[in-house]
Design an enzyme around this catalytic site. Sequence first.
Site, mmCIF file in Angstrom:
data_model
loop_
_atom_site.group_PDB
_atom_site.id
_atom_site.type_symbol
_atom_site.label_atom_id
_atom_site.label_comp_id
_atom_site.label_asym_id
_atom_site.label_seq_id
_atom_site.Cartn_x
_atom_site.Cartn_y
_atom_site.Cartn_z
ATOM 1 N N ILE A 136 0.874 -1.171 0.000
ATOM 2 C CA ILE A 136 0.000 0.000 0.000
ATOM 3 C C ILE A 136 0.913 1.222 0.000
ATOM 4 C CG2 ILE A 136 -2.042 -1.044 1.050
ATOM 5 C CD1 ILE A 136 -1.186 -0.065 3.752
ATOM 6 N N ASP A 137 0.405 2.327 -0.499
ATOM 7 C CA ASP A 137 1.232 3.516 -0.668
ATOM 8 C C ASP A 137 1.738 4.054 0.669
ATOM 9 O OD1 ASP A 137 0.737 3.411 -3.415
ATOM 10 O OD2 ASP A 137 -1.074 4.633 -3.225
#
EC number: 5.4.99.-
Length: 302
Positions: A136-137
């Site tokens: 995930i970012d």
Amino acid sequence: MPKKYTLLVENEQGRLDKYISERISDLSRTRIKELIKDKNILVNQKSEKVSYKIQAGDKIEINVPAVKPLDVVPENIPLDIIYEDNDVIVVNKPQGMVVHPAPGHPDHTLVNALLYHTKDLAQSPEGFRPGIVHRIDKDTSGLLMIAKNAKARESLEDQLAHKTNKRIYWAIVHGNFNEENGTIDAPIGRDPYNRKKMAVVENGKKAITHFKVLEQFKNYSLIECQLETGRTHQIRVHLDYIGHAVAGDPLYGPRKTIKGHGQFLHAKVLGFKHPRTGKWLEFSVEPPEIFQRTLAELEKSK
């Protein structure tokens, strides 16, 4: 150390990669496919495809090069571990933490913290992302599953590929909706005008996001997104595409937005089959404090 194996097919049948994985427990299907692609696996002294159907009498020679040295330093960074056993770890990643080292982020990543926490992480061919099966970012918070061995990695990656796991996100987005739910089915690829961004493009990879509106405020909404695919920046790109960019998003959102520490996007629910037992595991974590505080302020502004 590099390793070499030789297998002689008797009367077995099936795909080359499956046959090898059933006989060499140290190699995951993913790793086997990489070895075949790099011509480190030969059948009767010839390079074959992953889908090659083995035949009686085939001689399979396997050369496993030494994994690139891991130059990631363990760091004593606190981890919010939601679940852990001998095969998997489920961690709640804080907003602002990069998942693995990359140019511009050589340390202080989730991988650095995991290496300090345990020596049991599935190897990765690149060496810099042991245990990591999905990302995930940096400024997205929430749940990630980590593989502690090769077989766990193979199972979790297979579930991601076949869309049998569960990933639900919460997002605060710009604007209000007329519909209660919807599906965004739009291919995603590199933005032809800005290489730092992804975009909906005609020749992109298939990408599907389902969303449900949970609550609406003045100029903003809280929605739930469920991923069917997992493209880079998928939720952020898809929501911007339909005119509801994630609040606080510095890359895809408008300049006038809610102030925070990046996009208000949280991986809230994660579900998957345990790679060893087959039992369904599902976890849920609340968004970080800034996310909850922002929701409370939006509620007051109704």
